[in-house]
Structures are given as structure tokens and as C-alpha cells.
Scaffold this active site. Structure first.
Site, short mmCIF file in Angstrom:
data_model
loop_
_atom_site.label_atom_id
_atom_site.label_comp_id
_atom_site.label_asym_id
_atom_site.label_seq_id
_atom_site.Cartn_x
_atom_site.Cartn_y
_atom_site.Cartn_z
N HIS A 155 26.72 37.24 44.21
CA HIS A 155 27.68 37.76 43.39
C HIS A 155 27.74 36.07 42.89
O HIS A 155 28.44 35.58 42.97
CB HIS A 155 28.44 38.07 43.90
CG HIS A 155 29.26 38.78 43.26
ND1 HIS A 155 29.82 40.12 42.57
CD2 HIS A 155 30.44 37.71 42.19
CE1 HIS A 155 30.82 40.21 41.38
NE2 HIS A 155 31.29 38.74 41.48
N CYS A 156 27.60 36.15 40.97
CA CYS A 156 27.46 35.85 40.15
C CYS A 156 28.80 35.58 39.48
O CYS A 156 28.49 36.23 38.56
CB CYS A 156 26.11 35.52 39.77
SG CYS A 156 25.93 33.81 38.59
#
Ligand SMILES: [Zn+2]
Ligand SMILES: [Zn+2]
Length: 356
Positions: A155-156
Site C-alpha cells: 500500500h503506497c
């Protein structure tokens, strides 16, 4: 205030759970740790979403700032030095910029790929316990998005999006073009920084001074001095702004370049091995575990360096280098549900089950 209220509410809830557990016969350390850490994880997940929105605004703001400064300070500097080189820099710099904007926009807006419903399941043996959706191979549950993500990488927060099957290429190419973009600014800004810091001119030539020569000579001298003082005052203020902008842009581009160059290289190693970031950890753990009992771990999704890159970049079905050096919105091969192993990889190009 809402953050404070939420924190107090979470604390009260945890305290109540703990009291319940304290009266329970089955209380153990693991259970107590779960109860204590659960609200903490939920808190971090909740605010990662808010943080993600702030970070996207920050990325857009800083990129715009760097581009504006490059045009304000860099362009006139190189234009006065070498006009032909400046034209090349304008074309090259804007090519990098278009790629940075395109891949960032696509990375943020393209859904990573969700295993939508049970009706699409091919193998119904695995169901995610957290979101009750099918969990095909290479799928992992993201606690921030609270969904399962096909071929999840991570998850960025910088994209405020999960990196998965459909946007992995955009994420990687964004990092790559941003690294080159920062390097471009560093290389062609170094001379300007050097002159600004080490040869800062106290009274540089060439700033405009308007002289009214139609007046008599006595008035001419007075007018010149007045105008000079006024303009020099403005010039000092602009020079100060210019100096600080150069310092800030140096700090930003050097920081971004170091961080993204390391990340790009790290992700290149993973892609070459046919792994996502999550699989990198899992495969390392499995390799060590099996080595200890004299077995060899094999990553079945490692199709060899060349094939890994062809599939990752989508350089098949007539696509070539222009689909990397120019923005391209082509989708990855397959559907993210069914994954060929290294033994049946070539089937992927003609077997319909991998495509639908
Ligand atoms: Zn899930
Ligand atoms: Zn996510």
C-alpha cells in the site's frame, strides 16, 4: 478534536476488553497483546488514508514547485549560455515531465485489481477471512483499503492507493522517471547552485536601470541614483528569493533522487526475480526454512529475467520500447486471477483461460 475523541473512545474500548479478559480463565500474553495492539493497527490504518491524501497533494505541490523554479531560473541561465543545448534540454526535460505526470496520474487513479465476487472464482478453496472475497494466488489483503488486492505489492501512501496487478507498471515507471527527472535537475542545476553559493555576486552586471537622458546633466545624475537605489532594493529581494528557492530545490531533488534511485533498483531486483514486495519477504522466509532442512525453494512465478520484464512491462502482442518511453495505458496480460507457473508460462500467450 475528532482525533482526540476517537483516541479516548479507542482507549476506553481497549480498557473494557482488557478488564473482561482479566476476569477470563483463558487470559494469556498473546491474547492480551492482540487486544492492546488491535486498536493501534486500526488507528494507523485509518490515518494512513488521511495521510495518503495529504501526501498526494504534497507530491503535486513539490513537483510543480520544482518545474516552476526550473523555468524561472534554469531556463534563462542555459538560454544565455547555449541556445542549442537549451532547446535540447527543453525537449528532454518535458519528455521526462510528461512521463512523470502520466505515470503518477495512472498510478493514483488506476484500481490495483480486486477479486470482485465469488462468482468469478476459478478455484474456490481459498476465501479471505477479513473481507470474505476469493483469494486467488498472489492476492493479499490490504488492511488500509480493507480489501483483497490482486498481485498485491504494497500500500503506497505517496499514491494513496494500493500497488497491485493493474497499476504495478505505472508505479514502477513513475519511480524510474522521477529518478531520472531529479537527476536531470541535479546535473543541469549544479552549475547554477555552484555559482549561487560560491560566487554570489554582490552587484551583478546587467540589471535594468532606466535613465532619462532627456534631462539636463545635473538632473540626470540625481535621477540615475534614485532609480538605481529603488531597483537595487527590489533586486536584493528577488536575489534573496532566488537564493532560497535554489537551496530548497537542491534539498528536494537530492533527497528524492537518493530515495527513489534506491527504491527503483530494489524493485528492479524484485521484478527480475518475478516477485512482488510481499512475495520477496515470503520467498526469503521459505528459502531459509527449506534450506535448513536441505530442500530448495523454487519461486514458481519466476519465469526468467527476460520473460519477467516482458510480462511486467507488457512488451508482447506487438508492443516495444515506444510503450515504455512514451505514455501507454495498456493493461497487463491475464486477469490477475489465474497465474501460470514457470512450467506453463508460454501457454499464457495463447490459452484463453489466462486472458478472461
Ligand atoms: Zn481480504
Ligand atoms: Zn491498500
Amino acid at each position: 478534536m475528532s482525533i482526540l475523541r476517537l483516541t479516548i473512545a479507542r482507549f476506553n474500548k481497549t480498557w473494557m476488553y482488557l478488564k473482561n479478559y482479566a476476569y477470563s480463565q483463558n487470559l494469556n500474553l498473546e491474547c492480551a497483546c492482540d487486544v492492546i495492539l488491535d486498536p493501534l493497527f486500526k488507528f494507523v490504518d485509518k490515518y494512513t488514508i488521511v495521510l495518503g491524501q495529504i501526501m498526494v497533494i504534497l507530491v503535486i505541490f513539490l513537483t510543480t514547485f520544482v518545474v516552476v523554479i526550473a523555468y524561472w531560473i534554469g531556463l534563462p541561465y542555459w538560454w544565455n549560455n547555449n541556445k542549442l543545448l537549451t532547446i535540447f534540454l527543453l525537449i528532454f526535460g518535458n519528455w521526462l515531465l510528461v512521463n512523470v505526470i502520466f505515470h503518477y496520474y495512472m498510478g493514483v487513479t488506476t484500481p490495483p485489481g480486486f477479486p470482485a465476487s465469488r462468482s468469478l472464482m476459478y478455484y474456490d478453496e481459498v476465501i479471505c477471512k477479513k473481507c470474505d472475497s476469493p483469494k486467488p494466488p498472489r492476492t493479499h489483503h490490504c488492511s488500509v483499503c480493507n480489501k483483497c488486492i490482486l498481485k498485491m505489492d504494497h500500500h503506497c501512501p505517496w499514491l494513496n492507493n494500493c500497488v497491485g496487478f493493474y497499476n504495478h507498471r505505472y508505479f514502477f515507471l513513475y519511480m524510474m522517471y522521477m529518478t531520472f527527472g531529479s537527476l536531470f535537475i541535479i546535473i543541469f542545476g549544479a552549475e547554477i547552485v555552484f555559482k549561487e553559493v560560491f560566487f554570489r555576486e554582490e552587484d551583478p552586471d546587467g540589471h535594468p536601470v532606466k535613465v532619462n537622458t532627456s534631462l539636463s546633466k545635473t538632473d540626470w545624475v540625481l535621477t540615475f541614483q534614485d532609480e538605481y537605489e529603488n531597483i537595487n532594493f527590489d533586486y536584493d529581494r528577488v536575489a534573496e528569493w532566488r537564493f532560497w528557492c535554489i537551496m530548497v530545490i537542491t534539498f528536494i531533488t537530492c533527497g528524492v533522487f537518493i530515495a527513489l534511485a534506491i527504491l527503483t533498483i530494489w524493485h528492479s531486483v524484485l521484478i527480475s526475480s518475478g516477485e512482488t514486495s510481499i512475495e520477496g519477504h515470503i520467498n526469503k522466509f521459505e528459502t531459509d526454512r527449506l534450506n535448513a532442512i536441505n530442500f530448495k525453494y523454487v519461486n514458481v512465478y519466476d519465469y526468467g529475467i527476460k520473460m519477467n520484464w516482458i510480462l511486467f512491462l507488457g512488451l508482447h502482442s506487438g508492443r516495444g520500447w515506444r510503450h515504455i518511453i512514451f505514455p501507454s495505458a495498456h493493461k497487463p496480460l491475464g486477469n490477475g486471477y489465474i497465474w501460470p507457473t514457470k512450467n506453463d508460462i508460454f501457454e499464457v500467450f495463447y490459452n484463453e483461460k489466462f486472458k478472461t
